[in-house]
Design a protein around this motif. Sequence first.
Motif, PDB file in Angstrom:
ATOM      1  N   HIS A 227       0.988  57.658 105.661  1.00 28.94           N
ATOM      2  CA  HIS A 227       1.889  56.662 106.224  1.00 28.94           C
ATOM      3  C   HIS A 227       2.419  57.105 107.588  1.00 28.94           C
ATOM      4  O   HIS A 227       2.351  56.362 108.569  1.00 28.94           O
TER       5      HIS A 227
ATOM      6  N   PHE B 253      -1.061  52.130 108.902  1.00 27.23           N
ATOM      7  CA  PHE B 253       0.377  52.314 108.669  1.00 27.23           C
ATOM      8  C   PHE B 253       0.956  51.156 107.862  1.00 27.23           C
ATOM      9  O   PHE B 253       1.632  51.359 106.844  1.00 27.23           O
TER      10      PHE B 253
ATOM     11  N   SER C 207      -0.417  51.018 104.317  1.00 25.27           N
ATOM     12  CA  SER C 207       0.097  52.090 103.467  1.00 25.27           C
ATOM     13  C   SER C 207       1.431  51.699 102.845  1.00 25.27           C
ATOM     14  O   SER C 207       1.710  52.016 101.684  1.00 25.27           O
ATOM     15  N   ASN C 208       2.267  51.000 103.619  1.00 25.89           N
ATOM     16  CA  ASN C 208       3.517  50.466 103.070  1.00 25.89           C
ATOM     17  C   ASN C 208       3.240  49.510 101.918  1.00 25.89           C
ATOM     18  O   ASN C 208       3.859  49.596 100.850  1.00 25.89           O
TER      19      ASN C 208
END
Length: 304
Positions: free
Chosen positions: A194, A283, A286-287
């Motif tokens: 992340h 990014f 990944s959240n």
Amino acid sequence: MDAVNEIVQPVRRPSVSLWRTAVVLFKLRIVSLLVLSAFGGAGLGTMIAGRASVWDWVLLAITGTLSAAGASGINQYLERDRDSKMNRTAARPLATGQIENPHLVLLLGVGMVFGATGLAAAFNLALAFWVFLGAVIYVGVYTVWLKPRTTLNIVIGGAAGSCAVISGGAAVGAWSALGVWILAALVFVWTPVHFWALALAYRSDYIKADYPMLPARVPPIVAARWTAVHTILTAVAGMALGFWPAIDWFYLVPIGLATAVLIVRTIALLAAPAEKAPAFALFHFSNLYLALVLVVVLLASLWR
């Protein structure tokens, strides 16, 4: 005419501005993911310890939010000078000088952490321990010790998120359950994926602020490869949780698909490590990946 214009001009609403300041200052978006992580740990814990009371969940939500938000406020107080040097963080309230007395934020943050710990200790000592340990790791170990000194900062600092998961297990009397620790391990290995993806997208920022973040100290392709290693670890931990008998297919199907997407996004980053688009794509996903794992875990706990 000027008087009429003054009358029809919209009235500024300080409460909205205050709320937006609080969201940024205490990193409430990240805090919400940490609280969801704690709920995921609690959900897994209930599969072992049985049903938890409503108060157990309420206490977890209050103490987890207060402690994580307080630690985030302390983090921004300590990093306010470096934040002002980075485009990504230059607009934060302490970096801009929006808050005239930044020391009040420090006092408030410390008060929130100790208040959360004290409230938890009044009802559940194990919960108090893990809530407090998470704050100590984030502020003392990650922010003060590791982040200014080593490229391994976020690798070890990820333990703060793991503490959130274990605090959830502690809230329902099952912090030592295997499933809780597998989820904690998942959060631990997920954190570098992340954060390194974000740091690759803002690589010039971290170089300018002189942070020893891995993507700022090695070529982008090297950082992307290390990110890929942690993606593999995240995939292993994520799928391992699905083979825990209490979850099985209800979890494996959606998370198996999400894990495949996570791997595809990582491969795209490896193909173009110096470009911002694949870094941002990994990014953001990944959240979503971690949130999906936690939501499915909670649904699985209700299903059982």
